[in-house]
Design an enzyme around this catalytic site. Structure first.
Site: not given
Ligand code: NDP
Length: 444
Positions: A125, A165
């Protein structure tokens, strides 16, 4: 926790002041205690100690020049968490709340989520505390280019494949992909969520929201129910929220509320999604505009009140810890019987305890929002074979994947005598595949 208590103590010592990360690790380790008892060879091989420690954490300076000629400095992150079953894979988040704890919790969750999809993807991430809201297109582009000037060294189609995201959609992915190509001369699938003209997959934009609703269908089918006629709350009004709303409506549900970080709208006639898309996707405006243009809607400042609205189903699709214990109690009092998470970790441990104590059907994000990364996996496949599949083909594969995630999570829960506990089932099913791969690959 008994066997794994020491592992968690060490994580706490090593990572003080990282509350989101500790919250995510504790929840997973609690589920895995029973697995540690059953598979002592994983304990001996240090699988648990290794899986909680990222393989690599990169933190970097992102300097850029705003439209007034002032130099701005943000902080960039990429946490490459686990590559046992494939290249690192996970989104990039641009939001002022981003810090190492947030990126690590997301990266840790991503390991299990990606494993659950059945596709060969490791967990990672990234992100920055940059806030794209209120910035001009040129400012966003300059920021994205500066971000990539550092990140390009660490990513690649077979190494680490980021995606979008919060705060990172098609526009930002386009700018980052363009800069990567310029720096490396490589035209390959280094990002997913790309534009359709340069390697993006049909249905990727819709995938997380659609996948969430396919997952809800599976949960309801198990109790002989459907979405037809159900009232639904959707928090957020970004990518996941919009397509969750669209798919839920297509199955006959009535979505009555949506929100953003300032407040929420309640529309007793049911949300007019075309209007939400116009405000959020086209105008990049605020959700309160919806109530100005739609007479049946009421806007309320502040996010929490959305959970006090009477509903059958809640789909939190905004951000972490948006439902606390008090909000969970309000949901129960309002008749809610199912919570399925589109966002990552939107429910606090206190909220989850309330769902469980009241017998709600509950799906944790790492299972129910895995449709996004699953379709990113399908985008990687299409890029590798230099082909693109039709919307219907991708959507059909997505439905199959969501069905199998539900089945794997509920089967794992049954196998360990925890029928219906999808938190446990998702953690264990996601873990076992990664743990077996780590075990087979030796101490690395
Ligand atoms: P977007 O940026 O498109 O939308 C985020 C939405 O949530 C916006 O409406 C935003 O409001 C709201 N929001 C963000 N932060 C807060 C906050 N602190 N408090 C209240 N509301 C907030 O992001 P996505 O839709 O892509 O992501 C939403 C969630 O889904 C995240 O948890 C993400 O990690 C998760 N997710 C996303 C996937 C994807 O494919 N995009 C895949 C799997 C999970 P505002 O506009 O005011 O900021």
């Amino acid at each position: 926790m008994k066997i794994l208590a020491g592992v968690f103590e060490q994580v706490k010592l090593r990572n003080p002041n990282e509350p989101e990360y500790l919250q995510a690790v504790e929840e997973v380790l609690e589920s895995l205690e029973i697995v540690a008892e059953k598979y002592p060879h994983f304990v001996k091989a240090g699988i648990f100690e290794r899986i909680v420690e990222p393989e690599r954490q990169i933190i970097f300076r992102v300097p850029w020049v705003d439209d007034n000629g002032n130099v701005q400095v943000n902080r960039g992150f990429r946490v490459q968490y686990n590559s046992a079953i494939g290249p690192y894979k996970g989104g990039i988040r641009f939001h002022p709340s981003v810090n190492l704890s947030v990126i690590k919790f997301l990266g840790f969750e991503q390991i299990f989520k990606n494993s659950l999809t059945g596709l060969p993807m490791g967990g990672g991430k990234g992100g920055s505390d940059f806030d794209p809201k209120g910035k001009s297109d040129n400012e966003v582009m300059r920021f994205c280019q500066s971000f990539m000037n550092e990140l390009y060294k660490y990513v690649g189609a077979d190494v680490d494949v980021p995606a979008g995201d919060i705060g990172v959609g098609g526009r930002e992915v386009g700018y980052m992909f363009g800069q990567y190509k310029r720096l490396t001369d490589l035209y390959h699938g280094v990002f997913t969520g790309k534009g359709l003209d340069f390697g993006g997959s049909l249905a990727r934009t819709q995938a997380t929201g659609y996948g969430l609703v396919y997952f809800v269908n599976e949960m309801l089918a198990d109790v002989n129910e459907t979405l037809e006629g159900k009232t639904v709350l959707v928090s957020g009004s970004g990518n996941v929220a919009i397509y969750a709303c669209e798919k839920a409506q297509s199955f006959g549900a009535k979505v009555v509320a949506m929100s953003d970080s300032n407040g929420y709208v309640y529309d007793e006639e049911g949300i007019d999604l075309a209007l939400v898309k116009q405000i959020k996707e086209v105008e990049r405006g605020r959700i309160k505009e919806y109530a100005v243009r739609k007479p049946s809607a009421v806007y309320t400042e502040g996010c929490k009140g959305i959970w006090t609205i009477k509903t059958d189903i809640a789909l939190p699709c905004a951000t972490q810890n948006e439902i606390d214990e008090e909000s969970a109690k309000a949901l129960v009092a309002g008749g809610c019987r199912l919570v399925a998470e589109g966002a990552n970790m939107p429910s606090t441990p206190g909220a989850i305890a309330v769902y469980q104590a009241n017998g709600l059907l509950y799906a944790p994000g790492k299972a129910s929002n895995a449709g996004g990364v699953a379709t990113s996996g399908l985008e990687m496949s299409q890029n590798s074979i230099r082909m693109s599949w039709s919307f219907e083909e991708v959507d059909e594969k997505l439905q199959g994947i969501m069905k199998s995630i539900y089945k794997n999570a509920s089967d794992a829960a049954k196998e360990f005598g925890k029928d219906g506990d999808l938190v446990f089932g998702a953690n264990v099913a996601g873990f076992l595949k990664v743990a077996k791969a780590m075990y087979a690959q030796g101490v690395v």
